[in-house]
Write a protein that holds these residues in place. Structure first.
Motif, PDB file in Angstrom:
ATOM      1  N   ARG A 170      22.555  62.734  21.585  1.00  0.00           N
ATOM      2  CA  ARG A 170      22.790  63.758  22.612  1.00  0.00           C
ATOM      3  C   ARG A 170      23.051  65.134  21.988  1.00  0.00           C
ATOM      4  O   ARG A 170      22.807  66.160  22.615  1.00  0.00           O
ATOM      5  N   LYS A 223      16.178  64.417  29.225  1.00  0.00           N
ATOM      6  CA  LYS A 223      17.635  64.382  29.144  1.00  0.00           C
ATOM      7  C   LYS A 223      18.146  62.985  29.512  1.00  0.00           C
ATOM      8  O   LYS A 223      19.046  62.456  28.871  1.00  0.00           O
ATOM      9  N   LYS A 264      28.562  65.995  31.801  1.00  0.00           N
ATOM     10  CA  LYS A 264      29.504  66.864  31.090  1.00  0.00           C
ATOM     11  C   LYS A 264      30.105  67.826  32.094  1.00  0.00           C
ATOM     12  O   LYS A 264      29.371  68.506  32.829  1.00  0.00           O
ATOM     13  N   ASP A 280      19.576  70.936  33.033  1.00  0.00           N
ATOM     14  CA  ASP A 280      20.578  70.570  32.030  1.00  0.00           C
ATOM     15  C   ASP A 280      21.912  70.155  32.639  1.00  0.00           C
ATOM     16  O   ASP A 280      22.256  68.982  32.686  1.00  0.00           O
ATOM     17  N   LEU A 291      20.694  68.042  22.113  1.00  0.00           N
ATOM     18  CA  LEU A 291      20.663  68.992  23.232  1.00  0.00           C
ATOM     19  C   LEU A 291      21.450  70.260  22.912  1.00  0.00           C
ATOM     20  O   LEU A 291      21.397  71.235  23.656  1.00  0.00           O
ATOM     21  N   ASN A 292      22.206  70.219  21.815  1.00  0.00           N
ATOM     22  CA  ASN A 292      22.943  71.412  21.389  1.00  0.00           C
ATOM     23  C   ASN A 292      22.076  72.359  20.578  1.00  0.00           C
ATOM     24  O   ASN A 292      22.588  73.340  20.026  1.00  0.00           O
TER      25      ASN A 292
HETATM   26  N1  GLY Z   1      24.233  70.381  27.860  1.00  0.00           N
HETATM   27  C1  GLY Z   1      24.141  69.457  26.798  1.00  0.00           C
HETATM   28  C2  GLY Z   1      24.502  68.086  27.200  1.00  0.00           C
HETATM   29  O1  GLY Z   1      24.585  67.767  28.372  1.00  0.00           O
HETATM   30  O2  GLY Z   1      24.727  67.278  26.334  1.00  0.00           O
END
Ligand code: GLY
Length: 354
Positions: A235, A221, A144, A138, A238-239
């Motif tokens: 995106r 991802k 991020k 991740d 992913l939360n």
């Molecule tokens: N950890 C979630 C993202 O990278 O969007």
């Protein structure tokens, strides 16, 4: 070795996953940012003890000048003060825009170092060298970066894509069991988001097919981030588990691992989805069984009254609405934008009477 290319609007870079790769990190980096140049290798004290010298040697062997910066391990280090201290170290070298910084470690190292790299000289290249399962699947991918403020996690941050990610599976062998378990939650999350058959493959222990599992998660991802680098759309899937999970993490004073909190959050939001007729109950059963197989928690230690103010202050909130990632089945998670005033009802469905 698996090599996957992440293609975002701001940068295209490779993620390499395999055994023995720390020794190769310099050679891999030389294909992207050739020497001579300076690399500041940053790691916490514990990770440095285990893997620092190997990473440093790999970089030197390829012809880089390496400077080492260490910080105390733990989420408590993820502060603006630590990022500032790294930036001051970089300026003392001095590191220039053509040099780079490498984050060796888990999510905390990647976030602090990535953030410092994003703002130092208005942005210098960063290489992510993840040493935890959670960072591998991740946080090391997708750009991020950030540090925590007293009001919440990652409130001070930036999008800053790495120039390279090198995941040496050997480093996962030395992970404390609790940290490995924590990472398993993020792996399971990918299956729930969008790959039912991958989810059920995880009944075979992740440790037995680690490289394929990590590569599968990174591929997923990569595909999401390529279409939504700035987290304004897909995106946010992913939360999944993070809205309640982050609140649990904060209320625990960050004593609970991130992955364990995500597990609690995934179980809770899936329960709410079942109660609302959005998700089959059998899929909730499969999720709970999978989380339990990996020793992850599924019960929330806080009630709605405690969670609500923390969630309402979450940075994922946009004005008076919040976007929830809601499983409509294993492998079919969808984004649902809900008014903040409906959150108590969601929390009631997620937590009460199960
Ligand atoms: N950890 C979630 C993202 O990278 O969007």
């Amino acid at each position: 070795m698996h090599r996957l290319t992440v293609d975002t609007p701001s940068r295209r870079y490779d993620v390499c996953v395999g055994r023995g790769l720390l020794k190769e990190a310099g050679a891999l980096l030389s294909q992207v940012l050739p020497p001579p140049r300076r690399v500041c290798l940053a790691a916490d004290d514990q990770v440095w003890e285990l893997w620092g010298e190997q990473a440093e040697a790999g970089l030197r062997l390829a012809g880089y000048t390496v400077d080492v910066w260490r910080f105390p391990h733990g989420e408590g280090s993820k502060t603006p003060a630590t990022a500032l201290s790294l930036a001051e170290y970089l300026s003392s070298l001095p590191l220039t825009r053509t040099d780079c910084v490498a984050a060796l470690g888990g999510g905390v190292a990647g976030d602090i170092v990535g953030f410092a790299a994003a703002v130092y000289l208005r942005g210098i290249p960063v290489v992510q060298l993840p040493t935890t399962l959670l960072a591998a699947v991740d946080s090391s991918v997708g750009g991020k970066t950030g540090v925590d403020l007293p009001a919440g996690k990652n409130l001070l941050g930036a999008f800053h894509q790495p120039s390279l990610v090198v995941c040496d599976l050997d480093t996962l062998d030395t992970l404390p069991p609790a940290q490995f378990t924590d990472g398993c939650a993020e792996v399971i999350k990918y299956g729930v988001i969008g790959d039912r058959s991958f989810f059920f493959d995880l009944t075979e222990p992740i440790s037995r097919h680690m490289e394929a599992v990590i590569a599968r998660c990174v591929r997923m991802k990569r595909d999401i981030v390529a279409g939504d680098e700035r987290d304004t759309g897909a995106r946010q899937l992913l939360n999944l588990g993070h809205t309640i999970g982050h609140a649990v993490e904060k209320l625990s004073g960050y004593t609970r691992g991130h992955g364990s909190c995500v597990a609690i959050g995934m179980a809770a939001i899936t329960r709410a989805a079942v109660r609302r007729g959005l998700c089959p109950e059998a899929d909730l059963g499969a999720l709970l069984a999978m989380l339990e197989q990996y020793g992850l928690p599924t019960a929330c230690p806080y009630d709605g009254a405690a969670l609500l103010p923390v969630i309402a202050g979450d940075k994922k909130r946009a004005g008076s609405a919040i976007t929830l990632a809601v499983p409509h089945g294993i492998g079919d998670t969808r984004l649902v934008k809900v008014p903040v005033e409906t959150l108590p009802g969601w929390l009631q469905d997620a937590l009460e009477g199960w």
